[in-house]
Scaffold this motif. Structure first.
Motif, mmCIF file in Angstrom:
data_model
loop_
_atom_site.group_PDB
_atom_site.id
_atom_site.type_symbol
_atom_site.label_atom_id
_atom_site.label_comp_id
_atom_site.label_asym_id
_atom_site.label_seq_id
_atom_site.Cartn_x
_atom_site.Cartn_y
_atom_site.Cartn_z
ATOM 1 N N THR A 6 -26.318 -16.724 -30.365
ATOM 2 C CA THR A 6 -27.050 -17.970 -30.561
ATOM 3 C C THR A 6 -28.525 -17.702 -30.814
ATOM 4 N N HIS A 55 -27.669 -18.844 -23.665
ATOM 5 C CA HIS A 55 -26.604 -19.353 -24.528
ATOM 6 C C HIS A 55 -25.708 -18.176 -24.913
ATOM 7 N N ASN A 68 -29.991 -15.795 -25.848
ATOM 8 C CA ASN A 68 -29.015 -15.228 -24.908
ATOM 9 C C ASN A 68 -29.656 -14.774 -23.600
ATOM 10 N N GLU A 73 -32.295 -19.792 -31.540
ATOM 11 C CA GLU A 73 -32.967 -21.077 -31.430
ATOM 12 C C GLU A 73 -34.217 -21.047 -32.304
ATOM 13 N N ILE A 117 -30.459 -25.240 -32.846
ATOM 14 C CA ILE A 117 -29.714 -24.175 -32.196
ATOM 15 C C ILE A 117 -28.579 -23.783 -33.140
ATOM 16 N N LYS A 118 -28.585 -22.513 -33.549
ATOM 17 C CA LYS A 118 -27.591 -21.996 -34.485
ATOM 18 C C LYS A 118 -26.621 -21.112 -33.720
ATOM 19 N N TYR A 119 -25.343 -21.484 -33.780
ATOM 20 C CA TYR A 119 -24.316 -20.748 -33.048
ATOM 21 C C TYR A 119 -23.628 -19.754 -33.960
ATOM 22 N N PHE A 135 -24.576 -25.484 -36.284
ATOM 23 C CA PHE A 135 -25.837 -25.741 -35.600
ATOM 24 C C PHE A 135 -25.871 -27.151 -35.033
#
Length: 182
Positions: A128, A124, A161, A130, A180-182, A106
């Motif tokens: 992803t 994103h 997305n 948010e 933001i978590k990927y 993140f």
């Protein structure tokens, strides 16, 4: 950078012995073969990231503990002393407080939207997410075709997305936190 292999071996062995697990029980919990667990513990194998994730998840060990990347040097971050990024005619002021780290997955932003600010973010990556927390003012957030009016202190989580727009059509500054978590 130091080689994390010895730390992986030590943490794995210590965790297994403290929990009284056999190699076979550890293999069942993690989905990693008994032979591979033994090789890792003896320092004879350099495991892949995928294998480390399996061990981490199966034994419920923090990935960072396993590879020894904890930073014990704590230091307060003075956000107002960070170099901001200005967007949307300088009406969006963004501070990248905790930049993306592949181990945590993140990044964290502290954002100010001045009156009249409007910023559209492109989609994103598919997975992803948010997480927004409005701490001051009122944010108008549009995610795809849905509009949300978030008044402090309110929060919202969404899949990022799709295009999403942050707006401040009001007279007061909006302050929000974005993870933001990927």
């Amino acid at each position: 950078m130091t080689d994390p292999s010895s730390n992986i071996s030590t943490v794995l062995k210590k965790n297994r012995f403290e929990r009284g697990l056999t190699l076979e029980e550890t293999a069942k919990l993690t989905g990693v073969s008994k032979a591979m667990i033994g090789q890792i513990e003896r320092g004879e194998s350099n495991p892949t990231i995928s294998t480390l994730w399996k061990i981490s998840a199966g034994l419920r060990i923090a990935f960072s503990d396993l590879i020894g990347t904890h930073d014990e040097n704590y230091e307060a971050i003075k956000i107002d002393q960070l170099k901001p990024v200005y967007e949307s005619d300088n009406k969006m002021i963004l501070y990248d407080v905790f930049p993306f780290d592949p181990l945590s997955g993140f990044e964290y932003f502290y954002i100010k939207l001045l009156p009249g600010a409007k910023h559209t973010s492109p989609p994103h990556f598919n997975s992803t997410e948010e997480y927004l927390v409005v701490t001051s003012g009122t944010l108008v957030l549009t995610v795809a075709d849905q509009e949300f009016i978030l008044k402090a202190p309110e929060a919202l989580k969404f899949k990022a997305n799709v295009p999403h727009t942050y707006s401040n059509p009001y007279d007061d500054v909006v302050v929000l936190q974005s993870i933001i978590k990927y």
